[in-house]
Scaffold this motif. Structure first.
Motif, mmCIF file in Angstrom:
data_model
loop_
_atom_site.group_PDB
_atom_site.id
_atom_site.type_symbol
_atom_site.label_atom_id
_atom_site.label_comp_id
_atom_site.label_asym_id
_atom_site.label_seq_id
_atom_site.Cartn_x
_atom_site.Cartn_y
_atom_site.Cartn_z
ATOM 1 N N LEU A 58 0.852 -1.182 0.000
ATOM 2 C CA LEU A 58 0.000 0.000 0.000
ATOM 3 C C LEU A 58 0.889 1.234 0.000
ATOM 4 C CD1 LEU A 58 -2.688 1.567 0.288
ATOM 5 C CD2 LEU A 58 -2.438 1.321 2.780
ATOM 6 N N VAL A 59 0.812 2.019 -1.061
ATOM 7 C CA VAL A 59 1.487 3.309 -1.097
ATOM 8 C C VAL A 59 0.502 4.311 -0.520
ATOM 9 C CG1 VAL A 59 2.673 5.031 -2.491
ATOM 10 C CG2 VAL A 59 2.760 2.620 -3.150
ATOM 11 N N ALA A 60 0.722 4.680 0.727
ATOM 12 C CA ALA A 60 -0.220 5.541 1.440
ATOM 13 C C ALA A 60 0.107 7.012 1.166
ATOM 14 C CB ALA A 60 -0.172 5.243 2.932
ATOM 15 N N GLY A 61 -0.820 7.870 1.544
ATOM 16 C CA GLY A 61 -0.629 9.295 1.319
ATOM 17 C C GLY A 61 -1.203 9.696 -0.023
ATOM 18 N N ASN A 62 -2.242 10.542 -0.007
ATOM 19 C CA ASN A 62 -2.899 10.920 -1.254
ATOM 20 C C ASN A 62 -2.111 11.934 -2.067
ATOM 21 O OD1 ASN A 62 -5.090 10.247 0.926
ATOM 22 N ND2 ASN A 62 -6.056 9.808 -1.039
ATOM 23 N N GLY A 63 -1.087 12.527 -1.458
ATOM 24 C CA GLY A 63 -0.312 13.532 -2.167
ATOM 25 C C GLY A 63 0.924 13.005 -2.851
ATOM 26 N N ILE A 64 1.183 11.699 -2.784
ATOM 27 C CA ILE A 64 2.377 11.135 -3.409
ATOM 28 C C ILE A 64 2.032 10.617 -4.804
ATOM 29 C CG2 ILE A 64 2.049 8.850 -2.361
ATOM 30 C CD1 ILE A 64 5.112 8.654 -2.140
ATOM 31 N N ARG A 65 2.887 10.896 -5.756
ATOM 32 C CA ARG A 65 2.668 10.489 -7.146
ATOM 33 C C ARG A 65 2.873 8.987 -7.257
ATOM 34 N NH1 ARG A 65 6.263 12.831 -12.218
ATOM 35 N NH2 ARG A 65 5.088 11.803 -13.908
ATOM 36 N N ALA A 66 1.792 8.238 -7.537
ATOM 37 C CA ALA A 66 1.919 6.780 -7.398
ATOM 38 C C ALA A 66 1.122 5.955 -8.391
ATOM 39 C CB ALA A 66 1.533 6.360 -5.975
#
Length: 271
Positions: free
Chosen positions: A206-214
């Motif tokens: 899970l790449v968490a954080g809505n502000g990270i480019r993913a």
């Protein structure tokens, strides 16, 4: 009588999703928009986030007080109520760290409070959507890749959240990339995720954080690593579509992970 052949004008939506985001963060709307079919429309509402400055600038590690303040009344309540005045099908909270700070019980209390402002429109948030998605995929061993602007304590609170939900968190931590939204690239994030998967062998990342480019790395990494890859905005959009009664639209989305082929009830895309 002449027949007017009208161009698309934005009124032909099959689903309308509202999203609440920090005031200076364009990440959630950008990623949701690129995943959305042309007949799914996004409608944003912004709430002041004290850890962000004009232009989207942040400190290398965000303090926790603004994270908690983001979900305190009245501002987020007002944002949700204003969104819900529109004819929307679902509302999504594009913010992860507040759920980490609140914990699962505090997040439930937040959702219960906000439900008084939604006119019955279903509401979801990143961690709630992630739990639903992980369960649908049958994932148990979870690696959490947090943004570099999360400190170790915030990352630990996130691990506690998912542990409480029954998952075995085999890794959690801020990724070792520049703590600047504009400097995070898909290539660098992919290298970091490969390293985590090789070392910890999770069922899902899970790449968490809505502000990270993913979202751009999901499909390639799933194919390469044979591990489910979830990201904050991906799971948020997937869950919002299903809550909106637009599950058939969600199952038609390709290129952004195996999750879109699954439904919260366990259904799978045919073929």
């Amino acid at each position: 009588m002449n027949t007017v052949r009208a161009q698309k004008d934005g009124w032909e939506a099959r689903a309308r999703i509202g999203v609440v985001v920090p005031h200076a963060d364009v990440g959630p709307e950008s990623e949701l928009q690129v995943m959305a079919p042309e007949d799914v429309f996004l409608h944003g509402s912004r709430v002041h986030f004290g850890a962000m400055r004009a232009g989207g600038e942040m400190d290398p590690k965000i303090p926790h007080d603004p994270v908690r303040a983001f979900v305190e009344p009245p501002h987020i309540d007002d944002a949700v109520e204003l969104l819900a005045a529109s004819p929307l099908d679902a509302i999504a909270l594009g913010f992860t760290s507040s759920a980490y700070v609140l914990g699962a019980s505090g997040e439930k209390a937040l959702f219960d409070r906000l439900a008084r402002h939604t006119r019955g429109i279903p509401l979801t948030g990143t961690t709630t959507a992630a739990v639903t998605g992980l369960n649908v995929l049958g994932a148990h061993r979870l690696a959490i890749v947090n943004p570099p602007w999360f400190d170790d304590r915030l990352s630990g609170l996130g691990a506690d959240y998912f542990t409480e939900q029954g998952f075995t968190v085999v890794h959690h931590g801020p990724c070792g990339l520049p703590s600047n939204q504009k400097l995070i690239t898909p290539q660098a994030l992919s290298v970091w995720i490969r390293t985590i998967v090789a070392e910890h062998r999770p069922d899902a990342v899970l790449v968490a954080g809505n502000g990270i480019r993913a979202v751009g790395v999901i499909d390639a990494l799933e194919r390469e690593l044979d591990v489910a890859v979830l990201t904050a905005n991906q799971v948020l959009f997937w869950h919002a579509l299903h809550l909106a009664g637009a599950g058939e639209i969600a199952q038609q989305i390709t290129g952004y992970g195996r999750l879109f082929g699954r439904a919260p009830g366990g259904g799978q895309r045919p073929g």
